[in-house]
Design an enzyme around this catalytic site. Sequence first.
Site, PDB file in Angstrom:
ATOM      1  N   GLY A   7       0.884  -1.174   0.000  1.00  0.00           N
ATOM      2  CA  GLY A   7       0.000   0.000   0.000  1.00  0.00           C
ATOM      3  C   GLY A   7       0.911   1.210   0.000  1.00  0.00           C
ATOM      4  O   GLY A   7       1.462   1.583   1.037  1.00  0.00           O
ATOM      5  N   SER A   8       1.123   1.770  -1.191  1.00  0.00           N
ATOM      6  CA  SER A   8       2.149   2.822  -1.326  1.00  0.00           C
ATOM      7  C   SER A   8       1.519   4.145  -1.712  1.00  0.00           C
ATOM      8  O   SER A   8       1.950   4.808  -2.654  1.00  0.00           O
ATOM      9  CB  SER A   8       3.193   2.386  -2.357  1.00  0.00           C
ATOM     10  OG  SER A   8       3.760   1.172  -1.943  1.00  0.00           O
ATOM     11  N   GLY A   9       0.468   4.513  -0.970  1.00  0.00           N
ATOM     12  CA  GLY A   9      -0.174   5.807  -1.163  1.00  0.00           C
ATOM     13  C   GLY A   9       0.585   6.869  -0.387  1.00  0.00           C
ATOM     14  O   GLY A   9       1.824   6.906  -0.411  1.00  0.00           O
ATOM     15  N   ALA A  10      -0.161   7.729   0.317  1.00  0.00           N
ATOM     16  CA  ALA A  10       0.454   8.877   0.989  1.00  0.00           C
ATOM     17  C   ALA A  10       1.521   8.452   2.014  1.00  0.00           C
ATOM     18  O   ALA A  10       2.687   8.842   1.911  1.00  0.00           O
ATOM     19  CB  ALA A  10      -0.642   9.704   1.658  1.00  0.00           C
ATOM     20  N   LYS A 187      -5.379   6.650  20.401  1.00  0.00           N
ATOM     21  CA  LYS A 187      -5.451   7.376  19.122  1.00  0.00           C
ATOM     22  C   LYS A 187      -6.795   7.103  18.437  1.00  0.00           C
ATOM     23  O   LYS A 187      -7.413   8.001  17.857  1.00  0.00           O
ATOM     24  CB  LYS A 187      -4.282   6.966  18.215  1.00  0.00           C
ATOM     25  CG  LYS A 187      -4.178   7.875  16.996  1.00  0.00           C
ATOM     26  CD  LYS A 187      -2.984   7.562  16.111  1.00  0.00           C
ATOM     27  CE  LYS A 187      -2.873   8.604  14.989  1.00  0.00           C
ATOM     28  NZ  LYS A 187      -2.216   8.109  13.806  1.00  0.00           N
ATOM     29  N   ASN A 191      -9.518   9.861  17.280  1.00  0.00           N
ATOM     30  CA  ASN A 191     -10.036   9.901  15.907  1.00  0.00           C
ATOM     31  C   ASN A 191     -11.537   9.615  15.875  1.00  0.00           C
ATOM     32  O   ASN A 191     -12.297  10.249  15.138  1.00  0.00           O
ATOM     33  CB  ASN A 191      -9.315   8.876  15.015  1.00  0.00           C
ATOM     34  CG  ASN A 191      -7.882   9.282  14.723  1.00  0.00           C
ATOM     35  OD1 ASN A 191      -7.535  10.456  14.766  1.00  0.00           O
ATOM     36  ND2 ASN A 191      -7.024   8.319  14.445  1.00  0.00           N
ATOM     37  N   SER A 258      -9.002  13.103   8.419  1.00  0.00           N
ATOM     38  CA  SER A 258      -8.885  12.228   7.235  1.00  0.00           C
ATOM     39  C   SER A 258     -10.245  11.730   6.735  1.00  0.00           C
ATOM     40  O   SER A 258     -10.446  11.573   5.531  1.00  0.00           O
ATOM     41  CB  SER A 258      -7.970  11.042   7.549  1.00  0.00           C
ATOM     42  OG  SER A 258      -8.475  10.345   8.665  1.00  0.00           O
ATOM     43  N   GLU A 271     -12.652   4.770   6.863  1.00  0.00           N
ATOM     44  CA  GLU A 271     -12.158   3.725   7.776  1.00  0.00           C
ATOM     45  C   GLU A 271     -13.064   3.569   9.002  1.00  0.00           C
ATOM     46  O   GLU A 271     -12.642   3.048  10.020  1.00  0.00           O
ATOM     47  CB  GLU A 271     -10.727   4.069   8.212  1.00  0.00           C
ATOM     48  CG  GLU A 271      -9.720   4.035   7.076  1.00  0.00           C
ATOM     49  CD  GLU A 271      -8.288   4.239   7.538  1.00  0.00           C
ATOM     50  OE1 GLU A 271      -7.972   5.321   8.064  1.00  0.00           O
ATOM     51  OE2 GLU A 271      -7.472   3.320   7.376  1.00  0.00           O
TER      52      GLU A 271
END
Length: 310
Positions: A7-10, A187, A191, A258, A271
């Site tokens: 998973g090579s997003g942000a 966390k 969120n 997000s 999510e």
Amino acid sequence: MKIAIAGSGALGSRFGYMLYEAGNDVILIDKWKEHIDSIRENGLIVQDGNNRKIVNIPIFYPHEVAEEVDLVFVFTKSMGLQDMLEDIKPILGENTSVISLLNGIGHEDILKEYLPVKNIFMGVTIYTSGLKGSGHVIFEGSGTIEIQNFTPGDREEKKALQLVGMLNQAGFKAYYSEDVKYSIWRKACVNGAMNAICALLDCNLAEFVSTNQAEMIIRHIAKEFVKVAKEKGTILDEDDIVEYILQSSRKVGSHYPSMHQDLIQNHRLTEVDFLNGAVARMSKELSFETPYNTLITQLIHAKEQIIMDE
Ligand code: NAD
């Protein structure tokens, strides 16, 4: 060490770049065609303030990778984790470690289906990054990473310390956590109390906390997180968390969390099932109700449907 960023997003691009620049053998994995094409043709564009760099990191579709790796960082969105693990099964060997720094709770239940628990490392990061488009990652300030082995044991702890050392050597501020489950729950609670509400009200953090209703809403949500966390063996302090949320949200002001960015700005799924939805699901399994988190999860899913159908 052979490292795969699954998973090579942000955030995955940021970690992949830093680890690659530090001399590790890194491959990026993703399924977003434009992103892959762009990185293959032009390299990954990395922007950190006024500094801009282009790096030629190898990137692959999941079905293109077959060789076992030593370490995998999972950086899909939470709801993409299971599909990703299914797709990269061939690179998960008997001794492949996997680190999850994903936001939310319950990822270990998915990870356990694909690898021995001794190879699971959990953590939390407050590094952030964004994408300016395919193949272009933007670093957003600095942060920290805490990591701990999921199962206790000398060998597992030694491995976690090695991973911390590797991340520090790559320029991150990483440390070994004595109680990562606490940090993950805390966390998630922060969120969970803010992200969905800002998405539903279409407002930023400061706008929400400035309303007369904010403290009461935050407390209702946090109370349910605290109750479920306790049943799962993690003690959170409700007053401390509510106070932290109010103070920090006033300070960061105009930031859109997000879930607002995903749902309202980019019309993507959220999510929520790993934040408020996880609390709702776990409480049901524990035979009690968490009505606020249940309703918030349902409202977000309804909003997702409305937006996707537009
Ligand atoms: P993102 O959407 O930018 O990146 C996720 C990437 O995973 C995408 O490029 C997508 O194409 C890829 N992907 C998803 N499912 C896949 C699959 N099955 N096969 C192959 N590729 C797949 O998300 P992000 O912002 O980098 O966030 C990743 C995780 O890190 C989330 O849990 C997020 O909450 C957490 N996080 C993000 C930040 C941040 O600043 N971006 C900060 C802290 C934590």
